[in-house]
Write a protein that holds these residues in place. Structure first.
Motif, short mmCIF file in Angstrom:
data_model
loop_
_atom_site.label_atom_id
_atom_site.label_comp_id
_atom_site.label_asym_id
_atom_site.label_seq_id
_atom_site.Cartn_x
_atom_site.Cartn_y
_atom_site.Cartn_z
N UNK A 181 78.56 -30.93 59.09
CA UNK A 181 77.19 -31.11 58.61
C UNK A 181 77.16 -31.37 57.11
N UNK A 182 78.10 -30.80 56.38
CA UNK A 182 78.11 -30.94 54.93
C UNK A 182 78.54 -32.33 54.47
N UNK A 183 78.97 -33.16 55.39
CA UNK A 183 79.31 -34.55 55.04
C UNK A 183 78.08 -35.46 55.09
N UNK A 184 76.94 -34.91 55.47
CA UNK A 184 75.70 -35.69 55.44
C UNK A 184 75.40 -36.06 53.99
N UNK A 185 75.40 -37.35 53.70
CA UNK A 185 75.27 -37.83 52.33
C UNK A 185 75.12 -39.35 52.36
N UNK A 186 74.98 -39.93 51.20
CA UNK A 186 75.01 -41.39 51.06
C UNK A 186 76.35 -41.78 50.46
N UNK A 212 80.40 -40.52 46.95
CA UNK A 212 79.53 -39.75 47.84
C UNK A 212 78.38 -39.18 47.01
N UNK A 213 77.18 -39.23 47.56
CA UNK A 213 76.04 -38.68 46.83
C UNK A 213 75.19 -37.80 47.74
N UNK A 214 75.00 -36.56 47.31
CA UNK A 214 74.09 -35.65 47.99
C UNK A 214 72.71 -35.75 47.34
N UNK A 230 73.69 -44.27 54.39
CA UNK A 230 73.22 -42.91 54.59
C UNK A 230 73.80 -42.38 55.90
N UNK A 231 74.69 -41.42 55.79
CA UNK A 231 75.34 -40.84 56.96
C UNK A 231 74.65 -39.54 57.34
N UNK A 232 74.22 -39.45 58.58
CA UNK A 232 73.63 -38.22 59.09
C UNK A 232 74.59 -37.63 60.12
N UNK A 286 77.10 -53.15 53.11
CA UNK A 286 77.46 -51.98 53.89
C UNK A 286 76.26 -51.59 54.74
N UNK A 287 76.51 -50.91 55.87
CA UNK A 287 75.38 -50.54 56.74
C UNK A 287 74.44 -49.60 56.00
N UNK A 288 73.16 -49.72 56.32
CA UNK A 288 72.16 -48.88 55.65
C UNK A 288 72.30 -47.44 56.09
N UNK A 289 72.55 -47.23 57.37
CA UNK A 289 72.62 -45.86 57.87
C UNK A 289 73.59 -45.77 59.05
N UNK A 290 74.07 -44.54 59.28
CA UNK A 290 74.93 -44.26 60.42
C UNK A 290 74.62 -42.84 60.89
N UNK A 291 74.82 -42.64 62.19
CA UNK A 291 74.65 -41.31 62.77
C UNK A 291 75.96 -40.87 63.39
N UNK A 292 76.22 -39.57 63.31
CA UNK A 292 77.44 -39.04 63.91
C UNK A 292 77.20 -37.60 64.34
N UNK A 293 78.21 -37.04 64.99
CA UNK A 293 78.17 -35.65 65.39
C UNK A 293 79.33 -34.90 64.78
N UNK A 294 79.16 -33.62 64.62
CA UNK A 294 80.21 -32.79 64.05
C UNK A 294 81.52 -32.98 64.82
N UNK A 295 82.60 -33.05 64.09
CA UNK A 295 83.92 -33.17 64.71
C UNK A 295 84.37 -34.59 64.97
N UNK A 296 83.46 -35.56 64.86
CA UNK A 296 83.84 -36.95 65.10
C UNK A 296 84.46 -37.55 63.84
N UNK A 297 85.19 -38.64 64.05
CA UNK A 297 85.68 -39.45 62.93
C UNK A 297 84.63 -40.53 62.64
N UNK A 298 84.35 -40.72 61.38
CA UNK A 298 83.35 -41.71 60.97
C UNK A 298 84.02 -42.77 60.09
#
Lengths: 113, 111
Positions: B80-85, B37-39, B106-108, B6-18
């Motif tokens: 923003x609260x979906x930021x997690x691994x 999901x892990x915080x 790791x999703x930011x 799986x990808x190591x990391x991903x970036x997104x913006x609020x309101x987008x589908x990931x």
């Protein structure tokens, strides 16, 4: 809600000390697990138990032992702590055959100095 | 032994589908594929699991193709609260039914 409780959140121990990490679950699960989590290495299984007094080695059992005297309690023992055992330790429990739905505790951060 | 990627990391913006995809081979044919999901400073928690096709719950959707060589976790309208691994978990095809974890994505989520 399923609750998996790890007795200590943060511990600092000295090299050579014997360390006990305790875990209790309240859902009568047969299976219990101890994982270690380190940055970049993900979750690595140390030991698991599928019944009282039963245990199986995971991927990294060296330097660790476990005890399961009661169904709800699974203890991880570091016989002689070393600095390379500094890590986050996660306990988990689950039912056999229940897909892969397992429940984790909050984790125990162990620092060995 | 089963292997997951799986990808190591991903970036997104609020309101987008990931969408986070986990590739896996040599997995058990009769077991679920599960995502967690892990915080920070917490243990992983179950999000969703499926066997094949599509599963949806109040948090996410999971897409699994017929060959079960991958699975895609879909988070609609992230905040923003979906930021997690996020971890995928599969079962090895061997007799011991070993659980195989992905290394986590790791999703930011940015404002």
């Amino acid at each position: 809600d399923v609750k998996v409780t790890q007795s200590s959140r943060y511990l600092v121990k000295r090299t050579g000390e014997k360390v006990f990490l305790e875990c209790v679950q309240d859902m009568d699960h047969e299976n219990m697990f101890w994982y270690r989590q380190d940055p970049g290495l993900g979750l690595r299984l140390i030991y698991f138990s599928y019944d009282v007094k039963m245990k199986e080695k995971g991927d990294i059992p060296e330097g660790y032992s476990v005890s399961r005297e009661k169904k709800e309690r699974f203890s991880l023992i570091l016989e002689s702590a070393s600095t390379n055992q500094t890590s986050m330790y996660l306990c988990a429990s689950g039912l056999p055959g229940a897909g892969n739905t397992i429940y984790f505790g909050e984790g125990s951060w162990l620092t060995v100095v | 032994l089963a292997k997951t990627t799986q990808p190591i990391s991903m970036d997104s913006y609020e309101g987008q589908e990931v969408n986070i995809t986990c590739s896996h081979n040599n997995i058990a044919t009769n077991d679920y594929i599960t995502w967690y999901q892990q915080f920070p400073s917490q243990g992983p928690r179950f999000i969703i699991q499926g066997y094949k096709t599509k599963v949806t719950n109040e948090v996410a959707s999971l897409f699994i193709p017929a060959d079960r060589k991958s699975s895609t976790l879909s988070l609609p309208r992230v905040s923003l609260s979906d930021t997690a691994v996020y971890y995928c978990l599969v079962v090895d095809a061997g007799n011991n039914r070993k659980l195989i974890w992905g290394l986590g994505t790791s999703l930011a989520v940015n404002p």
